[in-house]
Design a protein around this motif. Structure first.
Motif, PDB file in Angstrom:
ATOM      1  N   ALA A   1      31.987  39.405  37.505  1.00  0.00           N
ATOM      2  CA  ALA A   1      32.060  39.188  38.942  1.00  0.00           C
ATOM      3  C   ALA A   1      33.505  39.019  39.402  1.00  0.00           C
ATOM      4  O   ALA A   1      33.811  39.138  40.573  1.00  0.00           O
ATOM      5  N   GLN A   2      34.392  38.738  38.446  1.00  0.00           N
ATOM      6  CA  GLN A   2      35.773  38.441  38.796  1.00  0.00           C
ATOM      7  C   GLN A   2      36.566  39.733  39.018  1.00  0.00           C
ATOM      8  O   GLN A   2      36.480  40.665  38.213  1.00  0.00           O
TER       9      GLN A   2
ATOM     10  N   ARG B   1      37.462  44.991  37.489  1.00  0.00           N
ATOM     11  CA  ARG B   1      36.516  43.870  37.544  1.00  0.00           C
ATOM     12  C   ARG B   1      36.203  43.417  36.137  1.00  0.00           C
ATOM     13  O   ARG B   1      36.031  44.222  35.236  1.00  0.00           O
ATOM     14  N   HIS B   2      36.180  42.102  35.959  1.00  0.00           N
ATOM     15  CA  HIS B   2      35.645  41.524  34.723  1.00  0.00           C
ATOM     16  C   HIS B   2      34.407  40.761  35.136  1.00  0.00           C
ATOM     17  O   HIS B   2      34.499  39.636  35.592  1.00  0.00           O
TER      18      HIS B   2
ATOM     19  N   ASP C   1      42.634  44.292  42.833  1.00  0.00           N
ATOM     20  CA  ASP C   1      41.791  44.560  43.991  1.00  0.00           C
ATOM     21  C   ASP C   1      42.408  45.644  44.873  1.00  0.00           C
ATOM     22  O   ASP C   1      43.345  45.383  45.608  1.00  0.00           O
TER      23      ASP C   1
ATOM     24  N   THR D   1      40.181  41.233  39.076  1.00  0.00           N
ATOM     25  CA  THR D   1      41.556  40.892  38.703  1.00  0.00           C
ATOM     26  C   THR D   1      42.566  41.803  39.385  1.00  0.00           C
ATOM     27  O   THR D   1      43.709  41.413  39.587  1.00  0.00           O
TER      28      THR D   1
ATOM     29  N   ALA E   1      47.041  37.347  43.311  1.00  0.00           N
ATOM     30  CA  ALA E   1      45.581  37.337  43.198  1.00  0.00           C
ATOM     31  C   ALA E   1      44.991  38.748  43.226  1.00  0.00           C
ATOM     32  O   ALA E   1      43.994  38.999  43.886  1.00  0.00           O
TER      33      ALA E   1
END
Lengths: 307, 352
Positions: B15-16, B12-13, B20, B18, B209
């Protein structure tokens, strides 16, 4: 100096005429003319005054007339003959070299850490914090140091009231005070120039070293630092030259008891009005600075290639 | 060499997210390619395996050893960077020796193994050169020698061929594959080039994604893509949106009706996909019967040497790409405007 030799074409064809177009090599680029304005400025603003100064330094001193007259080496004999002046030169060198060394030791870690900060905002804040000392004038800054370092200044008062010392310690008007004062000015220059050097080297080499089994310190000393050497040298040179020629800080913090070269030039030229001797001191200062810079640059060039 | 076990890896960056919840098992000596478009999380995953990026959650094991929280220098991985990151101030031999020196190998042994690694990549004669004096392909081989000389547990390659020109790329990837299997290196190869992944890997992990879309052998990935994304990313694909209309029949939005053919038809399929190379084009008459054929007009012809790419438009206006091998030298040429019948084998359609 390679900039003077811009000729366009040559680099593409390795100096050989391109096959099939034999006439093209004749047409030389006119880019060299772009150097004309700056060359004129340098010539008028640097070379001519220097020549004039060199002339002045070998003139007779006559307090009665300001005109340049005669040829003599008396001024140089006086400078190199009197231990008083040699002491000033030696003192200036010691101060400049210690300032450079201390700036190097303090500057490298600071610059490295700033260059590796990930957040852009934090990096900007840190860089701004680094250059804040440069935002105020030399005299103001020196006055600040005087308040802090004087016999009845903040540091001595604090130490006295804490009972750590019985008598005020002499700090102002000593070599240490001058070095401290100069470092405050020079460190920002060192940190800023090194920061961009480390920034440009990037993290890939360190990461490569670390995946091959090098702990961060080893990666830094084996890979990053050698790659930064040319930049580190430029930073040191900048510090050294600025320290050699410092004026305000030695005058205000060094005072009459700790004399350095640049203030001496001022004193001879403006107070004593001995222009020939002032010119001599100025030229000696310049020659020593230049000689040391060139010598160290050549020594490093041998080891690290083009600087 | 050891196997790699990745469990629920997350990056995680803020809230994003990268990467999952990526889970993966890579066998000892296996060559796995991470394939996906840029920004799909493949390089971030590789960096987490190397220890250069901290994982937000999940675990990574090399064999039975957990390395999730180990710094990179204790992981014992060999990494070839996209730009190689050869140390510019060290000679080729010094670059290769670096990893051995870090492992406190004695000098004679370092020399021997550097020589061995350099001859393995056929660069022994350039040991004394500086990296900047080498060509791109040679630098690439130095980077590889540098990463394998200390016999790392895993070899990680981050787009190692992207800086090379097309011809060299094919050569180097063959060479890479040969070395990898000869040395039995457990290898992860990150690429965005599906040809590269298909031709070099034992298994391909297709990512999009931050998620794993499909894991499988090149043949599985190409012939039985699990999702529409995989089908589109690996090779060109004709896509027809629509819906199922009774068993074995697919009604396109444009009106045509196709037989679904394949055995595993998802009940809520909304897209039918056909590979251009499965489509064949025939002159208008005689019109063959059957659901897998439709009349169309040639719109565009691109001659590519080994094959010719056609774009045809069906009566309802849908576009269809067809790639035909140029095996028949005497075949009469189709030109834009010609009427043709496009057809494909019954098991060619894929449904998503």
């Amino acid at each position: 100096m390679s900039a003077l030799a811009i000729t366009g074409e040559d680099s593409l064809t390795g100096g050989q005429p391109a096959p099939g177009c034999p006439g093209r090599r004749r047409r030389r680029s006119t880019a060299g003319w772009l150097l004309f304005p700056s060359l004129t400025l340098v010539l008028a603003g640097l070379i001519l005054p220097l020549a004039l100064m060199a002339r002045t330094s070998v003139a007779h001193f006559d307090a009665a007339s300001p005109d340049l007259a005669g040829f003599t080496l008396d001024n140089y004999v006086r400078f190199f003959g009197e231990p008083f002046y040699l002491m000033i030169l030696a003192r200036t060198l010691v101060v400049a070299l210690s300032c450079t060394a201390i700036c190097l030791v303090l500057g490298v870690p600071a610059a490295f850490v700033i260059s590796r900060v990930e957040s852009r905002a934090l990096k900007t804040v840190l860089i701004l914090a680094t250059i804040i000392p440069l935002l105020m004038g030399n005299a103001v800054r020196a006055a600040g140091w005087m308040v802090l370092l004087a016999d009845k200044g903040l540091i001595n008062s604090a130490l006295l009231s804490a009972g750590l010392i019985a008598e005020p310690v002499r700090i102002l008007y000593t070599g240490s005070a001058v070095v401290i004062g100069l470092i405050a000015v020079l460190l920002p220059f060192m940190v800023i120039s090194l920061e961009s050097v480390f920034e440009n080297i990037g993290t890939a080499y360190e990461e490569a070293a670390q995946t091959m089994g090098a702990p961060p310190w080893t990666a830094f000393f084996r890979v990053t630092l050698p790659l930064a050497m040319p930049g580190i040298f430029s930073g040191c040179l900048l510090c050294f030259v600025l320290a050699m020629n410092a004026y305000a800080t030695p005058v205000l913090i060094g005072g009459p008891s700790f004399q350095m070269m640049a203030p001496k030039v001022f004193e001879q030229a403006i107070k004593v009005y001995n222009w020939p001797f002032a010119a001599t001191i100025a030229l000696v200062l310049m020659a020593v600075t230049l000689a040391l810079s060139v010598a160290s640059s050549l020594a490093l060039q041998k080891r690290y290639g083009v600087l | 060499m050891s196997s790699i076990l990745i469990r629920d890896l997350v990056k995680r960056h803020g809230a994003q997210v990268t990467v999952d919840r990526v889970s993966l098992e890579i066998g000892q000596g296996e060559f796995v390619a991470f394939l996906g478009p840029s920004g799909c999380g493949k390089t971030t995953t590789l960096r987490m395996i190397a220890g250069l990026t901290e994982a937000s959650a999940g675990s990574i094991h090399f064999g039975t050893r957990e390395v999730t929280n180990l710094p990179p220098y204790l992981r014992d991985a060999g990494l070839v960077f996209q730009g190689y990151a050869l140390f510019p101030h060290m000679s080729v031999a010094e670059n290769v020796a670096f990893g051995l020196q870090m492992r406190k190998v004695d000098r004679a042994e370092v020399r021997r193994r550097v020589d061995e690694a350099l001859s393995l990549v056929k660069l022994a004669h350039l040991a004394g050169r500086l990296p900047k004096e080498l060509s791109g392909g040679q630098q690439q081989r130095v980077a590889l020698a540098r990463a394998i000389v200390y016999k790392p547990e895993v070899l990680l390659l981050d787009e190692p061929l992207s800086a090379l020109d097309a011809k060299l790329r094919t050569e180097v990837r063959t060479e890479l594959r040969r070395l990898q299997s000869a040395l039995g290196l457990t290898t992860i190869f990150v690429t965005h080039d599906q040809d590269e992944a298909l031709s070099v890997a034992d298994r391909i992990v297709v990512m999009s994604a931050g998620r794993v879309e499909q894991v499988g052998t090149p043949r599985e990935i190409y012939q039985r893509p699990a999702t529409r994304f995989v089908a589109e990313f690996i090779g060109l694909t004709n896509l027809f949106p629509g819906g199922l209309e009774g068993p074995g029949r697919f009604r396109c939005e444009s009106g045509e009706c196709f037989s679904t053919g394949s055995t595993d038809v998802p009940p809520n399929a909304s897209v039918l996909a056909i590979r251009p190379e499965h489509v064949s084009l025939l002159r208008d008459d005689p019109a063959p019967g059957g659901a897998c054929a439709l009349a169309a007009t040639v719109e565009d012809v691109i001659y590519r040497g080994a094959l010719t790419e056609f774009v045809v438009r069906t009566a309802s206006g849908a576009k269809l790409a067809a790639h035909l091998q140029n095996t028949d030298l005497g075949r009469d040429e189709l030109r834009p405007g010609d009427r043709v019948i496009a057809s494909w084998p019954a098991d060619a359609p894929m449904l998503f």
